[in-house]
Enzyme design. Structure first.
Site, mmCIF file in Angstrom:
data_model
loop_
_atom_site.group_PDB
_atom_site.id
_atom_site.type_symbol
_atom_site.label_atom_id
_atom_site.label_comp_id
_atom_site.label_asym_id
_atom_site.label_seq_id
_atom_site.Cartn_x
_atom_site.Cartn_y
_atom_site.Cartn_z
ATOM 1 N N CYS A 171 71.451 73.223 70.422
ATOM 2 C CA CYS A 171 70.359 73.739 71.411
ATOM 3 C C CYS A 171 70.921 74.711 72.348
ATOM 4 O O CYS A 171 71.884 74.312 73.357
ATOM 5 C CB CYS A 171 69.607 72.380 72.150
ATOM 6 S SG CYS A 171 68.608 72.888 73.464
ATOM 7 N N CYS B 150 70.943 72.845 76.172
ATOM 8 C CA CYS B 150 71.622 71.686 76.748
ATOM 9 C C CYS B 150 72.900 71.534 76.019
ATOM 10 O O CYS B 150 73.714 70.881 76.206
ATOM 11 C CB CYS B 150 70.994 70.592 76.883
ATOM 12 S SG CYS B 150 70.483 69.735 75.293
ATOM 13 N N CYS C 225 64.270 69.679 71.074
ATOM 14 C CA CYS C 225 65.620 69.006 71.314
ATOM 15 C C CYS C 225 65.113 67.763 71.958
ATOM 16 O O CYS C 225 64.515 67.487 73.109
ATOM 17 C CB CYS C 225 66.379 69.864 72.313
ATOM 18 S SG CYS C 225 67.713 69.070 72.862
ATOM 19 N N CYS D 24 66.938 67.654 76.075
ATOM 20 C CA CYS D 24 66.334 68.357 77.000
ATOM 21 C C CYS D 24 65.002 68.649 76.815
ATOM 22 O O CYS D 24 64.297 69.305 77.716
ATOM 23 C CB CYS D 24 67.115 69.724 77.322
ATOM 24 S SG CYS D 24 66.965 71.069 76.385
ATOM 25 N N CYS E 236 61.466 75.162 60.734
ATOM 26 C CA CYS E 236 61.386 76.851 61.211
ATOM 27 C C CYS E 236 61.753 76.864 62.377
ATOM 28 O O CYS E 236 60.726 76.574 63.643
ATOM 29 C CB CYS E 236 59.883 77.129 60.723
ATOM 30 S SG CYS E 236 59.782 78.628 60.816
HETATM 31 ZN ZN LIG Z 1 68.466 70.676 74.578
#
Ligand SMILES: [Zn+2]
Length: 164
Positions: free
Chosen positions: A82, A85, A130, A133, A153
């Site tokens: 991600c 984070c 995510c 976060c 996607c």
């Molecule tokens: Zn994250």
């Protein structure tokens, strides 16, 4: 594409109706990503840490233009994390070429992502974010390859790649 954030909406309702009771009521209606994640930051902090494009996707659920991410052509072994984070969200072994112009995966790292129903279009879609976060990553569709049949996607701008 420029939507007011949840914070801005709450703020406007406070200003418009003048009263803390109203403000508290407005807070109970904020989207899930506003709280409850291990990593939380204010909008100003996110803007400082992210590029404008990352902020638009991760924090405002924008979608990058297809075929713009260099990660479409990333075929090395490694992990996609991600961009908000740094949590590992997709292993390279689940990446496949969907032909859509967005990095696509048939499975996330177990427990690393969460989903909600996105009703912004006429038909409901499964939004994926995510789990650490709350940053918006993309959407999940049911037309993916085996073994899962899922197609995650994902906006490349929401990811960083770390070669193994
Ligand atoms: Zn994250």
């Amino acid at each position: 594409m420029t939507q007011p954030s949840a914070d801005r909406r709450s703020f406007l309702s406070i200003v418009g109706l003048g009263g803390t009771t109203v403000a508290l009521g407005a807070c109970s209606g904020t989207p899930a990503q506003a709280k409850g994640f291990p990593v939380t930051r204010s909008e100003a902090e996110w803007r400082k840490r992210l590029t404008a494009q990352q902020f638009a996707v991760l924090r405002q659920e924008a979608t990058e233009r297809p075929f713009t991410s260099p990660l479409n052509k990333e075929h090395r072994k490694g992990i996609f994390a991600c961009a908000g984070c740094d949590t590992a969200v997709y292993p390279s072994r689940t990446k496949f070429d969907s032909g859509t112009g967005w990095p696509s995966f048939w499975e996330a790292v177990p427990g690393a992502v969460g989903t909600k129903t996105d009703r912004k279009l006429l038909y409901p879609r499964t939004e994926v974010h995510c789990a650490t976060c709350g940053g918006h990553l993309g959407h999940i569709f049911d037309d993916g390859p085996k073994p899962t049949g899922k197609r995650h996607c994902i906006n490349g701008v929401a990811l960083t790649f770390k070669p193994a």
